[in-house]
Write a protein that holds these residues in place. Sequence first.
Motif, PDB file in Angstrom:
ATOM      1  N   VAL A 265     -15.444 -85.358 -19.478  1.00 20.52           N
ATOM      2  CA  VAL A 265     -16.231 -86.499 -19.951  1.00 20.52           C
ATOM      3  C   VAL A 265     -17.390 -86.703 -18.996  1.00 20.52           C
ATOM      4  O   VAL A 265     -17.201 -86.711 -17.774  1.00 20.52           O
ATOM      5  CB  VAL A 265     -15.387 -87.807 -19.965  1.00 20.52           C
ATOM      6  CG1 VAL A 265     -16.159 -88.935 -20.629  1.00 20.52           C
ATOM      7  CG2 VAL A 265     -14.040 -87.594 -20.643  1.00 20.52           C
ATOM      8  N   GLU A 266     -18.581 -86.819 -19.537  1.00 19.64           N
ATOM      9  CA  GLU A 266     -19.726 -87.112 -18.670  1.00 19.64           C
ATOM     10  C   GLU A 266     -20.710 -88.038 -19.363  1.00 19.64           C
ATOM     11  O   GLU A 266     -20.713 -88.165 -20.587  1.00 19.64           O
ATOM     12  CB  GLU A 266     -20.420 -85.815 -18.234  1.00 19.64           C
ATOM     13  CG  GLU A 266     -20.949 -84.955 -19.358  1.00 19.64           C
ATOM     14  CD  GLU A 266     -21.495 -83.633 -18.847  1.00 19.64           C
ATOM     15  OE1 GLU A 266     -22.719 -83.539 -18.677  1.00 19.64           O
ATOM     16  OE2 GLU A 266     -20.683 -82.701 -18.613  1.00 19.64           O
ATOM     17  N   MET A 267     -21.518 -88.673 -18.562  1.00 17.60           N
ATOM     18  CA  MET A 267     -22.518 -89.591 -19.084  1.00 17.60           C
ATOM     19  C   MET A 267     -23.772 -88.808 -19.453  1.00 17.60           C
ATOM     20  O   MET A 267     -24.149 -87.866 -18.753  1.00 17.60           O
ATOM     21  CB  MET A 267     -22.855 -90.609 -17.990  1.00 17.60           C
ATOM     22  CG  MET A 267     -23.349 -91.916 -18.521  1.00 17.60           C
ATOM     23  SD  MET A 267     -23.473 -93.071 -17.147  1.00 17.60           S
ATOM     24  CE  MET A 267     -24.772 -94.108 -17.781  1.00 17.60           C
ATOM     25  N   ILE A 268     -24.413 -89.158 -20.566  1.00 16.99           N
ATOM     26  CA  ILE A 268     -25.655 -88.487 -20.960  1.00 16.99           C
ATOM     27  C   ILE A 268     -26.724 -89.508 -21.290  1.00 16.99           C
ATOM     28  O   ILE A 268     -26.421 -90.663 -21.588  1.00 16.99           O
ATOM     29  CB  ILE A 268     -25.457 -87.544 -22.174  1.00 16.99           C
ATOM     30  CG1 ILE A 268     -24.856 -88.302 -23.367  1.00 16.99           C
ATOM     31  CG2 ILE A 268     -24.620 -86.331 -21.818  1.00 16.99           C
ATOM     32  CD1 ILE A 268     -24.911 -87.545 -24.678  1.00 16.99           C
ATOM     33  N   ASP A 269     -27.955 -89.070 -21.257  1.00 17.26           N
ATOM     34  CA  ASP A 269     -29.069 -89.924 -21.629  1.00 17.26           C
ATOM     35  C   ASP A 269     -29.194 -89.951 -23.151  1.00 17.26           C
ATOM     36  O   ASP A 269     -28.925 -88.948 -23.814  1.00 17.26           O
ATOM     37  CB  ASP A 269     -30.367 -89.392 -21.002  1.00 17.26           C
ATOM     38  CG  ASP A 269     -31.480 -90.419 -21.104  1.00 17.26           C
ATOM     39  OD1 ASP A 269     -32.283 -90.291 -22.040  1.00 17.26           O
ATOM     40  OD2 ASP A 269     -31.537 -91.333 -20.272  1.00 17.26           O
ATOM     41  N   GLU A 270     -29.602 -91.072 -23.690  1.00 13.03           N
ATOM     42  CA  GLU A 270     -29.741 -91.223 -25.141  1.00 13.03           C
ATOM     43  C   GLU A 270     -30.642 -90.151 -25.764  1.00 13.03           C
ATOM     44  O   GLU A 270     -30.416 -89.695 -26.880  1.00 13.03           O
ATOM     45  CB  GLU A 270     -30.312 -92.617 -25.444  1.00 13.03           C
ATOM     46  CG  GLU A 270     -30.262 -93.015 -26.891  1.00 13.03           C
ATOM     47  CD  GLU A 270     -30.685 -94.471 -27.071  1.00 13.03           C
ATOM     48  OE1 GLU A 270     -29.802 -95.344 -27.163  1.00 13.03           O
ATOM     49  OE2 GLU A 270     -31.910 -94.738 -27.115  1.00 13.03           O
ATOM     50  N   SER A 271     -31.647 -89.719 -25.010  1.00 16.14           N
ATOM     51  CA  SER A 271     -32.607 -88.730 -25.519  1.00 16.14           C
ATOM     52  C   SER A 271     -31.956 -87.373 -25.806  1.00 16.14           C
ATOM     53  O   SER A 271     -32.463 -86.576 -26.601  1.00 16.14           O
ATOM     54  CB  SER A 271     -33.756 -88.541 -24.524  1.00 16.14           C
ATOM     55  OG  SER A 271     -33.248 -88.056 -23.291  1.00 16.14           O
ATOM     56  N   VAL A 272     -30.805 -87.108 -25.170  1.00 21.11           N
ATOM     57  CA  VAL A 272     -30.106 -85.830 -25.346  1.00 21.11           C
ATOM     58  C   VAL A 272     -29.634 -85.652 -26.798  1.00 21.11           C
ATOM     59  O   VAL A 272     -29.489 -84.527 -27.288  1.00 21.11           O
ATOM     60  CB  VAL A 272     -28.903 -85.725 -24.364  1.00 21.11           C
ATOM     61  CG1 VAL A 272     -28.063 -84.490 -24.624  1.00 21.11           C
ATOM     62  CG2 VAL A 272     -29.396 -85.741 -22.930  1.00 21.11           C
ATOM     63  N   ILE A 273     -29.406 -86.768 -27.494  1.00 20.27           N
ATOM     64  CA  ILE A 273     -28.903 -86.723 -28.873  1.00 20.27           C
ATOM     65  C   ILE A 273     -29.813 -85.888 -29.778  1.00 20.27           C
ATOM     66  O   ILE A 273     -29.336 -85.180 -30.674  1.00 20.27           O
ATOM     67  CB  ILE A 273     -28.732 -88.162 -29.423  1.00 20.27           C
ATOM     68  CG1 ILE A 273     -27.589 -88.842 -28.656  1.00 20.27           C
ATOM     69  CG2 ILE A 273     -28.437 -88.168 -30.914  1.00 20.27           C
ATOM     70  CD1 ILE A 273     -27.528 -90.316 -28.811  1.00 20.27           C
ATOM     71  N   GLN A 274     -31.106 -85.922 -29.505  1.00 18.84           N
ATOM     72  CA  GLN A 274     -32.063 -85.168 -30.324  1.00 18.84           C
ATOM     73  C   GLN A 274     -31.786 -83.664 -30.305  1.00 18.84           C
ATOM     74  O   GLN A 274     -32.137 -82.955 -31.246  1.00 18.84           O
ATOM     75  CB  GLN A 274     -33.486 -85.419 -29.831  1.00 18.84           C
ATOM     76  CG  GLN A 274     -33.941 -86.862 -29.974  1.00 18.84           C
ATOM     77  CD  GLN A 274     -35.308 -87.076 -29.357  1.00 18.84           C
ATOM     78  OE1 GLN A 274     -36.117 -86.158 -29.288  1.00 18.84           O
ATOM     79  NE2 GLN A 274     -35.576 -88.296 -28.911  1.00 18.84           N
ATOM     80  N   THR A 275     -31.170 -83.178 -29.260  1.00 20.78           N
ATOM     81  CA  THR A 275     -30.904 -81.734 -29.160  1.00 20.78           C
ATOM     82  C   THR A 275     -29.816 -81.279 -30.139  1.00 20.78           C
ATOM     83  O   THR A 275     -29.597 -80.088 -30.311  1.00 20.78           O
ATOM     84  CB  THR A 275     -30.483 -81.332 -27.724  1.00 20.78           C
ATOM     85  OG1 THR A 275     -29.253 -81.994 -27.399  1.00 20.78           O
ATOM     86  CG2 THR A 275     -31.539 -81.724 -26.712  1.00 20.78           C
TER      87      THR A 275
END
Length: 369
Positions: free
Chosen positions: A330-340
């Motif tokens: 489990v890791e934290m991601i930036d919202e912008s990563v969703i676009q990938t």
Amino acid sequence: MGATGSKLEKALGDQFPEGERYFGLENFGNTCYCNSVLQALYFCVPFREQLIEYYSSSKNPADAEENLLTCLADLFMLINSQKKKTGVVAPKRFVQRLKKQNEIFRSYMHQDAHEFLNYLLNELVDILEKESRAPKSDSDTSSTSEKVANGPNNAHANGAQKEPLVTWVHKNFQGILTNETRCLCCETVTARDETFFDLSLDIEQNSSITSCLKNFSSTETLNAEDKFFCDKCCSLQEAQKRMKIKKAPHILVIHLKRFKYIEQLGRYKKLSYRVVFPLELKLSNTVEDYDAEYSLFAVVVHVGSGPNHGHYVSLVKSHNHWLFFDDENVEMIDESVIQTFFGSSQEYSSNTDHGYILFYERTTTAGTS
């Protein structure tokens, strides 16, 4: 997971949500399809809370007959009651029960996450409906479990209901579609309603969820060999048909049809099309006279180039943070990563991580716009 857990706690720091738990799920060979869906359902907060409330309110839950519902409740309660904030749990009992009940999930072949989600929700409903029909003991004509199965203020008196039971699963996920057919001879409109737990949408290259929904509700002409039998005309007639959302659900689950049967190939192929799914979604093509607005909170992602192999992971929004769940990690991601995870605009791309099942929670209530 110790290092990963520490990293996640460090990343969130003082912002770690009070009472929340972020736990990875152990993979038993090929159970990523199950883990990814379970994470999405766990972070579907109303569903999680009602499941735990139902199970806690049941009489002697420890003595209850084991089924998928009790195993799911056990798993969610196990995560929810952990003293640590992060870690890994093994959903062994749940997976064993799943395989025992359905031979489809027994093999070690690649499974379909959407098929699993569909099976699980329908199985939970069947269990709750059976419980509501079970004879009451002693003077208990309206048991606690039946009240909770129906949800607050919706229990039928003395169990003598004629309407279908509305469980908390229905309250979260069920919407209603209306299939309208208009005879082009007499203009009579025939409407047939059907319920759904998720919408399966055909996809096109460089499209969006909004355009996929418009195509889903587009008008189709029935003619030639596909003519419609009109009861008023008492004969086959040309007609126009369309599907509309009559009642929008609280949790809107959208399944993107990424696996398509190609006649020439004689097999299924994965469509890596770029389909944009917004963080905020407005359903404007409903029968209701207002827009239903939704916010994205989970995405089940299929990783791989084909339908018969690959991997599943999930992206989850919790307390305004986005997290990436990959089985035990489990890791934290930036919202912008969703676009990938939208897909690829080219037919051949090295990116094989594509959004497959989308979970949206309603942010507007009926009668508001």
